[in-house]
Design an enzyme around this catalytic site. Structure first.
Site, PDB file in Angstrom:
ATOM      1  N   GLY A   1      -1.788  -2.551  -1.138  1.00  0.00           N
ATOM      2  CA  GLY A   1      -2.887  -1.808  -0.628  1.00  0.00           C
ATOM      3  C   GLY A   1      -3.099  -0.371  -0.299  1.00  0.00           C
ATOM      4  O   GLY A   1      -2.500   0.360  -1.340  1.00  0.00           O
ATOM      5  N   SER A   2      -3.588   0.040   0.580  1.00  0.00           N
ATOM      6  CA  SER A   2      -3.720   1.425   0.759  1.00  0.00           C
ATOM      7  C   SER A   2      -2.524   2.134   1.000  1.00  0.00           C
ATOM      8  O   SER A   2      -2.730   3.728   0.780  1.00  0.00           O
ATOM      9  CB  SER A   2      -4.775   1.728   2.074  1.00  0.00           C
ATOM     10  OG  SER A   2      -6.104   1.103   1.756  1.00  0.00           O
ATOM     11  N   THR A   3      -1.496   1.665   1.062  1.00  0.00           N
ATOM     12  CA  THR A   3      -0.197   2.336   1.150  1.00  0.00           C
ATOM     13  C   THR A   3       0.120   3.061  -0.038  1.00  0.00           C
ATOM     14  O   THR A   3       1.140   3.951  -0.098  1.00  0.00           O
ATOM     15  CB  THR A   3       0.958   1.601   1.512  1.00  0.00           C
ATOM     16  OG1 THR A   3       1.024   0.544   0.464  1.00  0.00           O
ATOM     17  CG2 THR A   3       0.764   0.884   2.935  1.00  0.00           C
ATOM     18  N   VAL A   4      -0.604   2.862  -1.242  1.00  0.00           N
ATOM     19  CA  VAL A   4      -0.007   3.703  -2.332  1.00  0.00           C
ATOM     20  C   VAL A   4      -1.082   4.810  -2.591  1.00  0.00           C
ATOM     21  O   VAL A   4      -1.153   5.420  -3.530  1.00  0.00           O
ATOM     22  CB  VAL A   4      -0.335   2.797  -3.721  1.00  0.00           C
ATOM     23  CG1 VAL A   4       0.934   1.499  -3.597  1.00  0.00           C
ATOM     24  CG2 VAL A   4      -1.481   2.163  -4.067  1.00  0.00           C
TER      25      VAL A   4
END
Length: 585
Positions: free
Chosen positions: A291-294
Site C-alpha cells: 500500500g501507501s508505505t511504498v
C-alpha cells in the site's frame, strides 16, 4: 595260517601315521598362529561379544541474544528403553513399570506383547534425571536408560518464531535452530565398556572419543526490545480485534535485526497443543501488498530522476483519475487543487503519486525498488523465507505504473520493507541484513543519492509533524519520520480483493536528525475501531519507538526550549543617615 593286513600292506599303516602326524602339526601350528602370531583375531572376536562402544551425548550450542541473555539452552534428560524379550520373564512387574512412567498399564502390556520378539523399544524419552533415575532404581529386568539432552527456551513464546525448536533427536526443525543446525549441533563421543551376553555393563573401560559440544550463537536480537515489542503488538491485536500482526526493528547502520515479533505465537517448551499457524514467522514468510508505505520509495525515484523537486506541484483535483476502465481515487479529501510532493505524501494522494509516476515511468520506480531490496533475497538464510514479487514489464502500461507507485500489484515481506526504509534512513546506503550480532559495522553500498535520501527524511518527518500528518506516530522528545499504509487483502483462490479485509501498516525511523532505528508494524485484519494504518499501526510505532530510543540511550532531538530565567533584581542598598548641617544634636 592267518596274516595281519598291516603286515601284508605295511605302506598303508605308514601313510595313516604320517597323516595323523600332519594333522597334529597343523593343529599345533594353528594354535601357535592364533595365540602368538595372529592373536588380534581372537581378541577382536572376543571383544565383539563383550566390548561395546556407547555414545557420549554432546549438547547443542547455546543461543543468546546480543547481550548474552540465553534464548536456547540444552538440559540433561534420561531416555528409557526396554528389551521386551527380557521383560517377558517378569510380566508381573509390568503394571509397576507403567505406573512409574505414567502410562496406562493395559496399553503398555499390549505394546509389549505386540513387540515381544524385539530387543529394543523406547519406553519414555526426555525424562528429567530425577524421574528417570527413580524408574531405573526399581531394578526391573530389561529396563535401561541413556543420557541425552533436551532443548529449553527461557524466553518462551517471545522468541518462538525466531529461535524455532528441535525435535526429539535434538535436530533443528524450525527457525534459527534449523538455519544454523550444523553450527549448533555437537559431535557425540564414544565410551568403551564391557557387557555380558545380556547387555548388562560390567566395566567402564575408557573414553575413546571425547564429546564435542556445539558452538555458541549470538543473535542480533535484543531481548529487552523483543519483550517490549511482543507486549505492545499483543495488546494492539486485542484492542483492535485483529487476526495477526508482525513488528520488525532494525539498526540502520549495521543491518542487525534487533527485534522480530509475530502474533499469534506459541510456547516452544510445550508443543502438545500446537497450532501450525502459530509457528509461522510472518515477518519473513507472509507476503502482502504494502500500500501507501511504498509512496516514499516512488517519490525517491522521482527526486533521483532529476525531473522533480520537493516544491513542484501536481493537480489532484477532483480526487480521482480515470485510466481506461480503471479509476484511481484518493481516500481522503486533499487540502486544495494542487499539492507539492510533500503534500502528496502527507495526504497520501494516489492521484498525485500516479501523475508523478506517469512522468518518470514505471521502469524508473521498478529499478529503485529493486535496488532497495523489494522482491529480493535478504540473505538472512531463514528457513521458508519468501521473496515476494516485484513485477517488471517490457513496456509499462499506465495502470501498472500507477498501481506500482502507490503500493499495489507487488508483494513484499515485512523484513524487505523495513530494510528499504533503513536505506532511506542510512542516507541511501544499503547494508546487508543479519540475524546474528555484527561485531564489525559493514561497509554497505550506496544505492540511492545521499541528497535524495536526506531530502526524503525531511519530507517523511513532515508526514508525521504537519497539521494533517500522522500525529499518532509522534514520539515525545524526538523527531521521527514515517509513512502509514492501508492495503486491501487479496481473495484466496479468486481474482480481486476481499470485502472488509485490510492490512494496516506503518513504517518509519528515528530520530530524524540522525536516524538510528527503522521499524515496521503490520496489523492484519483489524475489526474494531478502524483499519487505517495511521489509526491502528501508528500508535504501536509510537509506543515501541519511544521505548527503543530510551532503552538504547539515544539523546532526544525535539525537547521544548526552556526559557532563560530572568536576571535576579539587584539587592537594595541600605540608606545611610547623614547628619543635618547646622542641626542640633
Amino acid at each position: 595260517m592267518i596274516r595281519l593286513e598291516g603286515a601284508v600292506y605295511p605302506w598303508r599303516f605308514r601313510i595313516v601315521l604320517v597323516l595323523l602326524g600332519l594333522m597334529v602339526c597343523a593343529i599345533a601350528w594353528r594354535i601357535v598362529d592364533l595365540q602368538v602370531i595372529d592373536r588380534e583375531f581372537l581378541q577382536g572376536q572376543g571383544d565383539a561379544r563383550s566390548v561395546r562402544h556407547m555414545p557420549i551425548p554432546a549438547h547443542r550450542g547455546l543461543i543468546t541474544d546480543r547481550n548474552g541473555e540465553p534464548l536456547a539452552v540444552s538440559t540433561p534428560v534420561i531416555t528409557l528403553w526396554i528389551n521386551p524379550q527380557e521383560l517377558a520373564a517378569v510380566e508381573s512387574r509390568w503394571p509397576e513399570l507403567a505406573n512409574a512412567v505414567g502410562q496406562n498399564p493395559a496399553d503398555l502390556s499390549a505394546r509389549l506383547r505386540a513387540n515381544k520378539d524385539r530387543e529394543f523399544l523406547y519406553l519414555a524419552r526426555g525424562l528429567i534425571p530425577e524421574q528417570g533415575q527413580q524408574v531405573l532404581d526399581l531394578k526391573i529386568p530389561g529396563v535401561y536408560g541413556v543420557e541425552e539432552f533436551r532443548r529449553f527456551y527461557p524466553a518462551g513464546e517471545v522468541t518462538a518464531q525466531v529461535v524455532g525448536f528441535t525435535d526429539v533427536d535434538d535436530h533443528g526443525r524450525e527457525g534459527v535452530e534449523l538455519a544454523f543446525d550444523q553450527w549448533l549441533a555437537g559431535v557425540p563421543g564414544k565410551r568403551q565398556v564391557l557387557k555380558d551376553r545380556r547387555g548388562r555393563m560390567i566395566k567402564d573401560v575408557q573414553v575413546t572419543k571425547n564429546a564435542k559440544p556445539g558452538k555458541t550463537l549470538a543473535l542480533s536480537i535484543d531481548l529487552r526490545l523483543q519483550y517490549m515489542a511482543h507486549r505492545e503488538l499483543r495488546n494492539a491485536l486485542i484492542e483492535n480485534g485483529a487476526k495477526a500482526g508482525s513488528l520488525v526493528i532494525m539498526d540502520v547502520k549495521t543491518g542487525e535485526v534487533l527485534a522480530m515479533v509475530n502474533q499469534p505465537t506459541y510456547n516452544p517448551n510445550n508443543r502438545s497443543n500446537l497450532d501450525p499457524q502459530a509457528m509461522r514467522n510472518r515477518a519473513l514468510i507472509d507476503v502482502f501488498e504494502p500500500g501507501s508505505t511504498v509512496k516514499p520509495l516512488s517519490m525517491s525515484a522521482a527526486l533521483q530522476s532529476g525531473r522533480w523537486k520537493p516544491s513542484d506541484t501536481v493537480d489532484v483535483w477532483p480526487g480521482s483519475l480515470r485510466i481506461g476502465r480503471y479509476t484511481i481515487k484518493d481516500v481522503s479529501k486533499t487540502e486544495g487543487r494542487t499539492l507539492d510532493l510533500t503534500g502528496i505524501l502527507i495526504n497520501s494522494s494516489n492521484v498525485g503519486m500516479s501523475k508523478v509516476a506517469f512522468d518518470i515511468g514505471g521502469e524508473t520506480i521498478y529499478k529503485l525498488m529493486q535496488q532497495l531490496g523489494l522482491g529480493q533475497d535478504t540473505g538472512l538464510g531463514f528457513p521458508g523465507e519468501r521473496l515476494g514479487n516485484l513485477p517488471n514489464h517490457r513496456k509499462w502500461p499506465q495502470a501498472e505504473t500507477a498501481t506500482l507507485s502507490y503500493g499495489y500489484g507487488l508483494s513484499v515481506t515485512a523484513v524487505q520493507l523495513v530494510h528499504a526504509y533503513a536505506v532511506l534512513a542510512n542516507n541511501g546506503r544499503s547494508v546487508p541484513m543479519t540475524m546474528t550480532r555484527a561485531d564489525v559495522q559493514p561497509a554497505g553500498a550506496q544505492v540511492m543519492s545521499e541528497d535524495v535520501a536526506k531530502t526524503m527524511q525531511g519530507m517523511l518527518q513532515q508526514v508525521i509533524e504537519a497539521p494533517r500528518g500522522v500525529f499518532r506516530a509522534q514520539v515525545p522528545g524526538y523527531h521521527v519520520s514515517g509513512k502509514s499504509g492501508t492495503a486491501r487483502k487479496n481473495s484466496v483462490g479468486s481474482k480481486g480483493y476481499r470485502e472488509n479485509a485490510y492490512r494496516s501498516l506503518f513504517a518509519g525511523f528515528a530520530p530524524s536528525s540522525n536516524p538510528r532505528y527503522a521499524m515496521l508494524v503490520v496489523i492484519d485484519e483489524p475489526s474494531k475501531a478502524g483499519y487505517y494504518g495511521g489509526l491502528v499501526s501508528a500508535p504501536v510505532f509510537s509506543r515501541v519507538m519511544s521505548s527503543v530510543l530510551r532503552l538504547m540511550n539515544v539523546a532526544p532531538d525535539n525537547l521544548p526550549e526552556v526559557p532563560e530565567p530572568a536576571p535576579a533584581p539587584a539587592p537594595a542598598q541600605a540608606a545611610v543617615q547623614q547628619p543635618v548641617s547646622g542641626g542640633r544634636i
